[in-house]
Design an enzyme around this catalytic site. Structure first.
Site, PDB file in Angstrom:
ATOM      1  N   GLY A   8      20.909  29.486 -11.452  1.00 20.99           N
ATOM      2  CA  GLY A   8      20.241  30.570 -10.719  1.00 20.99           C
ATOM      3  C   GLY A   8      19.145  31.116 -11.608  1.00 20.99           C
ATOM      4  N   GLY A  10      16.676  33.049 -10.717  1.00 22.84           N
ATOM      5  CA  GLY A  10      16.027  34.176 -10.047  1.00 22.84           C
ATOM      6  C   GLY A  10      15.773  35.306 -11.033  1.00 22.84           C
ATOM      7  N   GLY A  13      18.725  35.570 -13.687  1.00 23.14           N
ATOM      8  CA  GLY A  13      18.829  34.365 -14.516  1.00 23.14           C
ATOM      9  C   GLY A  13      17.653  34.254 -15.473  1.00 23.14           C
ATOM     10  NE  ARG A  87      27.768  45.845  -7.695  1.00 24.91           N
ATOM     11  CZ  ARG A  87      27.760  47.166  -7.854  1.00 24.91           C
ATOM     12  NH1 ARG A  87      28.595  47.925  -7.152  1.00 24.91           N
ATOM     13  NH2 ARG A  87      26.938  47.746  -8.704  1.00 24.91           N
ATOM     14  CG  ASN A  94      26.359  35.547  -3.384  1.00 26.88           C
ATOM     15  OD1 ASN A  94      25.420  34.898  -2.924  1.00 26.88           O
ATOM     16  ND2 ASN A  94      26.203  36.748  -3.896  1.00 26.88           N
ATOM     17  CG  ASN A 119      27.662  41.723  -7.666  1.00 30.66           C
ATOM     18  OD1 ASN A 119      28.698  42.000  -8.253  1.00 30.66           O
ATOM     19  ND2 ASN A 119      26.480  42.204  -8.010  1.00 30.66           N
ATOM     20  NE  ARG A 150      23.087  49.870 -13.509  1.00 30.73           N
ATOM     21  CZ  ARG A 150      23.375  48.854 -12.691  1.00 30.73           C
ATOM     22  NH1 ARG A 150      24.600  48.719 -12.205  1.00 30.73           N
ATOM     23  NH2 ARG A 150      22.442  48.003 -12.339  1.00 30.73           N
ATOM     24  CG  HIS A 174      30.446  45.253 -10.842  1.00 35.40           C
ATOM     25  ND1 HIS A 174      29.908  46.277 -11.587  1.00 35.40           N
ATOM     26  CD2 HIS A 174      29.384  44.541 -10.380  1.00 35.40           C
ATOM     27  CE1 HIS A 174      28.585  46.178 -11.570  1.00 35.40           C
ATOM     28  NE2 HIS A 174      28.240  45.143 -10.838  1.00 35.40           N
TER      29      HIS A 174
END
Ligand code: APR
Length: 307
Positions: A8, A10, A13, A87, A94, A119, A150, A174
């Site tokens: 991946g 994207g 990645g 998600r 996915n 996810n 975060r 998550h």
């Protein structure tokens, strides 16, 4: 030189590849189904290496053959959230992508350690372990470093203290009912609960839980990738350098925290063998109940996997 493949290429990645390339830890291979895209991104990054002074090789491909004999395979392939999506809404699409990515990667890299990012994270990590048949030491999900980072960023903004002094631990699934452990989180050793007024701490906890959604609603076309990529790079580094680093990550539980048969965010120690051990914190009743709630949500999501 070690070899790390990222499936991946994207946003996440490619960003992970860049964070890793700058650290000069491993040669990198980017794989994606889009023709020319992983090749183009890897060539672009290769052309950046003289500037940053890193001698790693970065290649892009549409074929898994290029990934053979990887030490680590990072999976970021899949669709990302759009505003209004949870998600869990990504599950069906996915799931199929993870199945293919894991089985194709394993065929050519039978010794690899897998780090999953796609996810819904805990369910996709579970699926990766089932599809691969690998022991839990070799399949680990990235979520906790990101969620904790975060929270650290929000505490740093609030207090004006270096991020290096701030340690936060977010456990659980998550999702929006993840469990920021405020009692274990601290600024230079002083618990957050002693520093911040309860209402400010509550606001930071809430913002952390919704941190991914906050980015999705700002970007509108996808989800976060700089911080997820940085988190993946830290996991890769901890494994390749055999650091024995303790970080929160999604691991397959076999009785730890009273849970079995699910992937769940817990403190783990990472080294060259992958998951070296799971650390069990002593929890208050309230913390334990919050983890139970989060675990039952993850359990439901995993039950929704086909077959
Ligand atoms: N094999 C390889 N790559 C694939 C496959 C597949 N079967 N299916 C999709 N891809 C690729 C897409 O072509 C795309 O380039 O996966 C990449 C995903 O990249 P982005 O769409 O930019 O998504 P990104 O923001 O990187 O998020 C990826 O991480 O955080 C999670 O929820 C997020 O599940 C999502 C994943």
């Amino acid at each position: 030189m070690a070899k790390v493949s990222i499936i991946g290429a994207g946003q996440t990645g490619a960003t992970t590849a860049l964070w890793l390339a700058q650290r000069e830890l491993a040669d990198l291979v980017l794989v994606d189904i889009v023709d020319g895209m992983p090749q183009g991104k890897s060539l672009d990054m290769t052309e950046a290496m003289p500037v940053v002074g890193s001698d790693v090789k970065i290649r892009g491909s549409n074929s898994y053959q290029e990934t053979s004999n990887s030490d680590i395979v990072v999976i970021t392939a899949g669709v990302a959230r759009k505003p209004g999506m949870s998600r869990d809404d990504l599950m069906a699409t996915n799931g199929g992508i993870i199945r293919a990515a894991v089985s194709e990667s394993l065929k050519v890299s039978p010794e690899a350690i897998f780090i999953i990012l796609t996810n819904p994270l805990d369910a996709m990590s579970y699926l990766a372990m089932k599809v691969s048949g690998l022991p839990r030491e070799r399949v680990i999900g990235q979520a906790g470093i990101l969620d904790s980072a975060r929270m650290r960023a929000f505490v740093a903004m609030e207090l004006g203290v270096s991020v290096q002094n701030i340690h936060c631990y977010v456990l659980g699934g998550h999702g929006d009912n993840m469990v920021p452990l405020t009692r274990h989180s601290n600024v230079a050793g002083v618990p957050l609960t002693d520093i911040l007024l309860p209402e400010r701490l509550d606001a930071i906890v809430e913002r952390t839980r919704k941190g991914g959604g906050e980015i999705v609603s700002l970007l509108k076309t996808g989800s976060a990738y700089y911080a997820p990529g940085a988190a993946l790079a830290q996991m890769v580094e901890a494994i390749l350098l055999d650091r024995h680093l303790i970080v929160p990550a999604s691991a397959y539980l076999e009785g730890e925290y009273g849970q079995s048969g699910i992937f769940f965010g817990v403190p783990v120690q990472l080294g060259r063998g992958g998951l070296e051990r799971i650390i069990e914190y002593v929890l208050t009743d309230e913390e334990r109940q919050a983890l139970e709630r989060s675990a039952s949500h993850v359990r439901e999501t995993i039950a929704g996997l086909d077959g």
